[in-house]
Design an enzyme around this catalytic site. Structure first.
Site, PDB file in Angstrom:
ATOM      1  N   HIS A   9       0.812  -1.220   0.000  1.00 22.06           N
ATOM      2  CA  HIS A   9       0.000   0.000   0.000  1.00 22.06           C
ATOM      3  C   HIS A   9       0.845   1.269   0.000  1.00 22.06           C
ATOM      4  O   HIS A   9       0.502   2.251  -0.652  1.00 22.06           O
ATOM      5  CB  HIS A   9      -0.953   0.001   1.201  1.00 22.06           C
ATOM      6  CG  HIS A   9      -0.253  -0.104   2.518  1.00 22.06           C
ATOM      7  ND1 HIS A   9       0.236  -1.306   3.002  1.00 22.06           N
ATOM      8  CD2 HIS A   9       0.085   0.834   3.435  1.00 22.06           C
ATOM      9  CE1 HIS A   9       0.819  -1.095   4.165  1.00 22.06           C
ATOM     10  NE2 HIS A   9       0.743   0.195   4.450  1.00 22.06           N
ATOM     11  N   HIS A  98      27.833  -4.968 -10.859  1.00 21.95           N
ATOM     12  CA  HIS A  98      28.604  -5.869  -9.997  1.00 21.95           C
ATOM     13  C   HIS A  98      27.795  -7.024  -9.415  1.00 21.95           C
ATOM     14  O   HIS A  98      28.382  -8.054  -9.076  1.00 21.95           O
ATOM     15  CB  HIS A  98      29.220  -5.085  -8.833  1.00 21.95           C
ATOM     16  CG  HIS A  98      30.246  -4.103  -9.264  1.00 21.95           C
ATOM     17  ND1 HIS A  98      30.889  -3.276  -8.377  1.00 21.95           N
ATOM     18  CD2 HIS A  98      30.749  -3.804 -10.489  1.00 21.95           C
ATOM     19  CE1 HIS A  98      31.736  -2.506  -9.030  1.00 21.95           C
ATOM     20  NE2 HIS A  98      31.671  -2.806 -10.315  1.00 21.95           N
ATOM     21  N   ARG A 132      35.297 -10.684 -12.844  1.00 15.55           N
ATOM     22  CA  ARG A 132      35.567 -11.019 -11.444  1.00 15.55           C
ATOM     23  C   ARG A 132      34.299 -11.045 -10.598  1.00 15.55           C
ATOM     24  O   ARG A 132      34.283 -11.657  -9.530  1.00 15.55           O
ATOM     25  CB  ARG A 132      36.578 -10.039 -10.859  1.00 15.55           C
ATOM     26  CG  ARG A 132      36.045  -8.637 -10.656  1.00 15.55           C
ATOM     27  CD  ARG A 132      37.140  -7.674 -10.167  1.00 15.55           C
ATOM     28  NE  ARG A 132      36.628  -6.430  -9.692  1.00 15.55           N
ATOM     29  CZ  ARG A 132      36.304  -5.386 -10.450  1.00 15.55           C
ATOM     30  NH1 ARG A 132      36.432  -5.475 -11.760  1.00 15.55           N
ATOM     31  NH2 ARG A 132      35.846  -4.274  -9.916  1.00 15.55           N
TER      32      ARG A 132
END
Length: 143
Positions: A9, A98, A132
């Site tokens: 809400h 990331h 990475r």
């Protein structure tokens, strides 16, 4: 691009505003509720959104509640969901770059509509960087 939306809400007004904005930009939208500003429980709408994103029915999800916390916590209970709590465009960008976030959660009571648009546009326009960061994403899920 198909996007899923959900709110409680407290996030209803922002969800409806963003839904109209996205439709005007040509996005397809699946709305998992709520459908009014009447008091309700965020988890009732977070879980259907998360399930639809997990199944690939929506490329991304957008979620709204008052603080952003409750719905975000509920969404992140689902395996394969990486819901990011975004209150700034830089956070939205890093969540995608990331963390490969697939749901953007916004604190509807604490940001203006223009900033919400900027956050969502940045989230949707940013690709996961991989590299990475991929191995870090793989370590999130616990069997």
């Amino acid at each position: 691009m198909v996007l899923g939306l959900a709110s409680d809400h407290a996030g209803y007004e922002m969800k409806e505003f963003i839904k109209q904005y996205l439709l005007g930009k040509g996005y397809s939208v699946n709305d998992y509720g709520t459908n009014s500003g009447d008091s309700c429980d965020y988890a009732d709408y977070a879980h259907p959104l998360a399930e639809a994103v997990e199944k690939g029915e929506n490329q991304f999800g957008l979620a709204f509640c008052g603080s952003g916390n409750g719905i975000n916590i509920s969404l992140n209970r689902h395996k394969g969901i990486r819901s990011a709590y975004c209150w700034k465009t830089e956070i939205a960008e890093l969540a995608r770059l990331h963390n490969d976030a697939n749901i953007c959660t916004v604190p509807a009571r604490f940001i203006e509509k223009d900033l919400c648009i900027e956050i969502i546009e940045k989230f949707l326009a940013t690709a996961f960087e991989g590299g990475r960061h991929q191995c870090r994403i793989e370590k999130i899920e616990i069997e």
